[in-house]
Design a protein around this motif. Structure first.
Motif, PDB file in Angstrom:
ATOM      1  N   TRP B  68       0.812  -1.225   0.000  1.00  0.00           N
ATOM      2  CA  TRP B  68       0.000   0.000   0.000  1.00  0.00           C
ATOM      3  C   TRP B  68       0.833   1.256   0.000  1.00  0.00           C
ATOM      4  O   TRP B  68       0.416   2.275  -0.555  1.00  0.00           O
ATOM      5  CB  TRP B  68      -1.009  -0.057   1.141  1.00  0.00           C
ATOM      6  CG  TRP B  68      -1.958  -1.175   0.890  1.00  0.00           C
ATOM      7  CD1 TRP B  68      -2.004  -2.380   1.528  1.00  0.00           C
ATOM      8  CD2 TRP B  68      -2.945  -1.242  -0.154  1.00  0.00           C
ATOM      9  NE1 TRP B  68      -2.961  -3.182   0.963  1.00  0.00           N
ATOM     10  CE2 TRP B  68      -3.549  -2.509  -0.072  1.00  0.00           C
ATOM     11  CE3 TRP B  68      -3.370  -0.359  -1.145  1.00  0.00           C
ATOM     12  CZ2 TRP B  68      -4.563  -2.922  -0.946  1.00  0.00           C
ATOM     13  CZ3 TRP B  68      -4.373  -0.742  -1.999  1.00  0.00           C
ATOM     14  CH2 TRP B  68      -4.957  -2.019  -1.893  1.00  0.00           C
ATOM     15  N   GLY B  72       0.574   3.988  -2.862  1.00  0.00           N
ATOM     16  CA  GLY B  72       0.383   5.385  -2.474  1.00  0.00           C
ATOM     17  C   GLY B  72       1.423   6.298  -3.093  1.00  0.00           C
ATOM     18  O   GLY B  72       1.142   7.439  -3.440  1.00  0.00           O
ATOM     19  N   ARG B 123      -4.599  10.876  -3.582  1.00  0.00           N
ATOM     20  CA  ARG B 123      -4.207   9.555  -4.066  1.00  0.00           C
ATOM     21  C   ARG B 123      -3.398   8.772  -3.055  1.00  0.00           C
ATOM     22  O   ARG B 123      -3.658   7.607  -2.804  1.00  0.00           O
ATOM     23  CB  ARG B 123      -3.380   9.690  -5.358  1.00  0.00           C
ATOM     24  CG  ARG B 123      -4.205   9.775  -6.588  1.00  0.00           C
ATOM     25  CD  ARG B 123      -3.326   9.929  -7.813  1.00  0.00           C
ATOM     26  NE  ARG B 123      -2.779   8.659  -8.267  1.00  0.00           N
ATOM     27  CZ  ARG B 123      -2.165   8.501  -9.432  1.00  0.00           C
ATOM     28  NH1 ARG B 123      -2.017   9.520 -10.252  1.00  0.00           N
ATOM     29  NH2 ARG B 123      -1.687   7.326  -9.784  1.00  0.00           N
ATOM     30  N   GLY B 124      -2.367   9.418  -2.517  1.00  0.00           N
ATOM     31  CA  GLY B 124      -1.418   8.710  -1.675  1.00  0.00           C
ATOM     32  C   GLY B 124      -2.041   8.204  -0.382  1.00  0.00           C
ATOM     33  O   GLY B 124      -2.117   7.003  -0.128  1.00  0.00           O
ATOM     34  N   SER B 127      -5.033   5.671  -0.702  1.00  0.00           N
ATOM     35  CA  SER B 127      -4.586   4.309  -1.047  1.00  0.00           C
ATOM     36  C   SER B 127      -4.180   3.567   0.214  1.00  0.00           C
ATOM     37  O   SER B 127      -4.564   2.415   0.436  1.00  0.00           O
ATOM     38  CB  SER B 127      -3.375   4.340  -1.985  1.00  0.00           C
ATOM     39  OG  SER B 127      -3.723   4.851  -3.228  1.00  0.00           O
ATOM     40  N   VAL B 128      -3.364   4.258   1.038  1.00  0.00           N
ATOM     41  CA  VAL B 128      -2.862   3.619   2.249  1.00  0.00           C
ATOM     42  C   VAL B 128      -4.014   3.314   3.208  1.00  0.00           C
ATOM     43  O   VAL B 128      -4.081   2.232   3.802  1.00  0.00           O
ATOM     44  CB  VAL B 128      -1.805   4.527   2.928  1.00  0.00           C
ATOM     45  CG1 VAL B 128      -1.322   3.914   4.228  1.00  0.00           C
ATOM     46  CG2 VAL B 128      -0.626   4.751   1.982  1.00  0.00           C
TER      47      VAL B 128
END
Lengths: 323, 268, 271
Positions: B68, B72, B123-124, B127-128
């Protein structure tokens, strides 16, 4: 058969304006690009379609060619429903978009024509003859083997026009065909279109910002403003309606007082102690030549130019006349 | 240097702001990142389990952190090799950039870092978060890995820019840099550990990867942030990142001035 | 122009022939493109191989079996990419006005889009897939019979159709995602990645997405299970290994529905 027929043609767009504030339900406003337009164009007519930017010209053309579906109202082009019968219509209409190319940028002009001939399934002999005719009429022989990306703007526009006419369509729609062209290229293109229409009886519909295009190519003018048809009639009548006047600018060899008394003209102003004078006249009442000869009797004319009425200005006046 | 720190900071902020306008694009990127994340997690977890729960220093929890964090970071580092500079050199617009009173490499770097740090938000981090909530991951409990990891990420972003800049600056001499860009895309992703973490590589391939700057772009920040590397080892790999960054920026600088000379001699 | 079929296809052939000529005329850059494409294939294979460098069996499969899956799926993807890969750059066509130009020509829009370009460089990926497939066929425990050969052939053709459908699907959805076209990468390139994996390792959600909605699991994994005679994971029945053509039909129905919706949206019908 009527070539173009619209009845109460309307097209709306939903515009979502996204503000930074998070109001419940983003504001959606309805923009009417074409508003209740009814018109008929008969075969062989040559019609200028004018209006300010965003007045609804492109939206109309897109509906005439089946790219956009009308929100309401009816449209028939060449007797066909443009959306349902798009493919049939495509072989009977030619369109030149000033801003988007029909040609393949990495291929020589000739190869683009050959592919288009295959796309329109032209029989080999007839296709070649038509191509030769267009090459000759539009004087394209010199750059037929040049890749499209290396053409000058004037050359490219001639090639685009030829590409749209290759399949001998009965209706040709030209969207800003002379935009950005130099005077000579404009002149050539207009002459070609006049001749093409004379030879084949092609119906022309063109949008333009250039009054010169209208004056030399069209006997009928449609003015669209904020989506509504504001005028439909002759160019002369348009000038009458709005009092659009041409302006003769004369440079004289000697200073003169303001030329207030030239018949059928209105003095607009002088520069350089009366060395340059601007005279507005109505093409209905007099001619540039007559005005010029009247001026020449007072002093020698060193240079002259004629300013066409500005389309935006004409449209503005029509709009204010409507209200 | 013709411009001060404030100028570059303004460029960072302008890059950040500009990127914030592309919200749909950021969301689209997130959807793609997360989908790939689930596929990567499935195959890599299976690999860890197939080797008895421990593999090359990873267990399922730390492998999840790798998956992840790498997804990310995907929006932040440039592994595609595309950059507007290439087109500007081809079209000659680069002359305008040279005429500005800021250093060309420095200003592009500042805007790139600003824009890419922005993608952390849409986004980053999401995602995580998606990974943490759906699968779970092992992350360090102390502050230091996060602080050093943040530095390491910025170094990774800058290093990826430095590499891409070098590729496009070669456009002063090459007719077409697209082939090089494609080559970069393939090799950088592989050696940055995008699809398979580098510790799983056979040793010869592992050594080959570390002979390039690409592990510094992504693998090192992930290792530092996830606590895979701690203490001295973490500091050491961040220093290696600094060295690579200095190297690629210096190379870019030398090529830029050579390119400028070529431009001046030939008039574009 | 002897038979009606060749007359029907003449417009498309004319465009495609010109695209091929144009690509081959820039020899140096074409060679570099071929090289990069080959490298893409190699790296993708290496990513699978590295996992098997660490373990011998993954998701119930040995490396030779997974090489079969990789070979079938990757070759099919490469050919689909060659023919339809440009379709998932629809926003470029819209912005350049190319799509409006398609409206002015007497062919169906989708057919024009597909035939508007071809990426010959993707051919360079085929040898990698072919080598993996060849290695797998020799090294894996393949139950040879005429049916096996038929299964491989049918799977390969269906795989090409499935991946092509994904590109068309992407094009249709990109009418709605002009500024977010990257979203379709999730199932186009995600689909390629998924197709080379042993689907036994997937969660339920992944099985739904890549086994049913975007049915890439039929392009390699399920048929290979039949070739090497391994049990199918839940919920796929054994006969699903033979169902690639069905999956292809479904994928195309789905793709055409997406395309139709997209075009309707573009023309502005129904708001």
């Amino acid at each position: 058969m009527t070539i173009i027929e619209t009845e109460r043609l309307t097209r709306q767009f939903v515009r979502r304006s996204r503000g930074l504030r998070r109001s419940p339900g983003r504001s959606r406003s309805l923009l009417t690009a074409v508003d209740d337009v009814t018109l008929r164009i008969e075969p062989g007519e040559s019609v200028g379609y004018i209006g300010a930017n965003g007045a609804g010209k492109s939206t109309t053309i897109k509906m005439l060619t089946g790219i956009l579906v009308p929100t309401s109202g009816r449209v028939r082009t060449c007797g066909l429903d443009p959306v349902r019968q798009r493919r049939l219509l495509a072989s009977r209409v030619g369109v030149v978009f000033g801003q988007r190319s029909q040609l393949w940028w990495d291929l020589p002009v000739r190869e683009s024509f050959e592919i288009l001939a295959a796309i329109h399934r032209l029989p080999a002999r007839a296709g070649a003859m038509r191509q030769d005719e267009l090459v000759e009429q539009l004087e394209m022989g010199a750059f037929l083997e040049t890749p499209v990306r290396q053409l000058s703007l004037g050359q490219r526009m001639r090639a685009e026009v030829a590409a749209a006419l290759l399949h001998s369509p009965e209706l040709v729609i030209l969207d800003e065909p002379t935009i950005g062209l130099d005077l000579l290229s404009k002149q050539r293109l207009r002459e070609f279109l006049v001749a093409e229409r004379g030879r084949h009886g092609t119906t022309l519909l063109l949008t333009t910002h250039d009054m010169g295009d209208i004056a030399r190519l069209c006997e009928r003018v449609l003015v669209i403003d904020h989506g509504r048809l504001a005028y439909d009639g002759s160019l002369a009548g348009l000038s009458r309606t709005v009092g659009a006047q041409r302006v003769l600018v004369v440079d004289l060899t000697e200073s003169l007082p303001d030329l207030n008394d030239i018949p059928d003209t209105r003095h607009l102003g002088s520069e350089g102690n009366g060395l340059r004078q601007r005279l507005a006249f109505d093409a209905e009442q007099t001619t540039a030549a007559r005005v010029l000869s009247a001026v020449s009797k007072r002093a020698e004319v060193r240079d002259l130019s004629v300013e066409e009425p500005d389309i935006e200005d004409v449209v503005r006046r029509i709009y204010s006349a409507h209200r | 240097m013709r411009a001060g720190v404030r100028t570059y900071w303004k460029l960072v902020v302008s890059g950040f702001r500009q990127e914030s306008h592309y919200r749909l694009a950021a969301f689209a990127g997130l959807v793609a990142n997360v989908t790939f994340g689930f596929l990567k997690a499935a195959i890599l977890f299976a690999t860890v389990r197939a080797s008895g729960g421990h593999l090359a220093g990873y267990d399922v929890g730390s492998m999840s952190a790798y998956v992840w964090l790498s997804q990310g970071m995907l929006g932040m580092v440039n592994l595609s090799g595309t950059h507007e500079l290439g087109e500007r050199i081809r079209s000659g617009d680069v002359a305008v950039d040279f005429a500005r009173p800021v250093d060309i490499q420095g200003s592009y770097l500042a805007r790139f870092v600003g824009a890419r740090v922005f993608t952390l938000l849409p986004r980053g981090l999401p995602s995580v978060v998606v990974g943490a909530l759906t699968i779970g991951m092992t992350m360090p409990a102390t502050a230091q890995p996060y602080l050093l990891g943040g530095v390491s990420i910025v170094l990774g972003i800058a290093s990826s820019f430095g590499c891409v800049y070098v590729i496009h600056v070669l456009g002063f001499w090459l007719v077409e840099t697209r082939g090089l860009q494609l080559l970069y895309m393939v090799v950088s992703g592989f050696f940055a550990g995008l699809f398979v973490p580098l510790p799983l590589f056979p040793s010869w391939l592992h050594d080959a990867a570390y002979a390039t700057p690409f592990p510094s772009v992504m693998m090192t920040p992930i290792n530092v942030l996830s606590g895979q590397l701690t203490g001295l080892a973490a500091w050491h790999s961040v220093l290696v990142q600094v060295a690579w960054l200095a190297g690629v920026l210096l190379l870019g600088r030398v090529l830029t001035s050579a390119g400028l000379r070529k431009l001046e001699v030939q008039g574009g | 122009m002897a038979d009606p079929a060749s007359a029907l296809l003449a417009p498309y052939k004319a465009v495609l022939a010109s695209r091929i000529r144009a690509q081959r005329s820039y020899r140096a850059s074409f060679a570099l493109d071929l090289g990069s494409s080959l490298l893409v294939g190699l790296v993708e294979l290496a990513e699978v191989w590295i996992l098997f460098h660490n373990v011998t069996v993954l998701g119930g499969m040995s490396f030779p079996s997974i090489a079969l899956v990789f070979g079938l799926a990757d070759m099919a993807f490469a050919l689909a990419d060659l023919a339809c890969g440009h379709c998932d750059r629809l926003p470029t066509y819209v912005r350049a006005g190319t799509l409006d130009v398609f409206y002015l020509r007497p062919q169906p829009l989708l057919a024009q889009l597909v035939a508007s370009d071809i990426s010959l460089r993707r051919l360079a990926r085929c040898p990698v897939g072919a080598a993996a497939l060849g290695y797998g066929l020799v090294a894996a425990d393949v139950q040879w019979s005429p049916a096996t050969i038929a299964l491989l052939a049918v799977t390969f053709l269906s795989g090409c159709a499935i991946f092509s459908a994904l590109f068309i699907c992407a094009a249709g959805l990109q009418f709605f995602l002009i500024n977010g076209a990257e979203m379709t990468n999730a199932f186009v390139y995600g689909g390629r990645y998924a197709a080379t994996q042993p689907a036994r390792v997937w969660s339920g959600a992944l099985k739904v997405v890549f086994g049913m909605v975007f049915p890439v699991v039929f392009a390699g994994y399920l048929p290979v299970l039949r070739v090497v005679d391994l049990p199918s994971p839940h919920p796929f029945p054994e006969w699903a290994g033979w169902a690639a053509p069905l999956a292809a039909v479904w994928a195309w129905l789905f793709a055409i529905a997406c395309w139709r919706c997209g075009v309707r949206h573009y023309q502005g019908a129904g708001g």
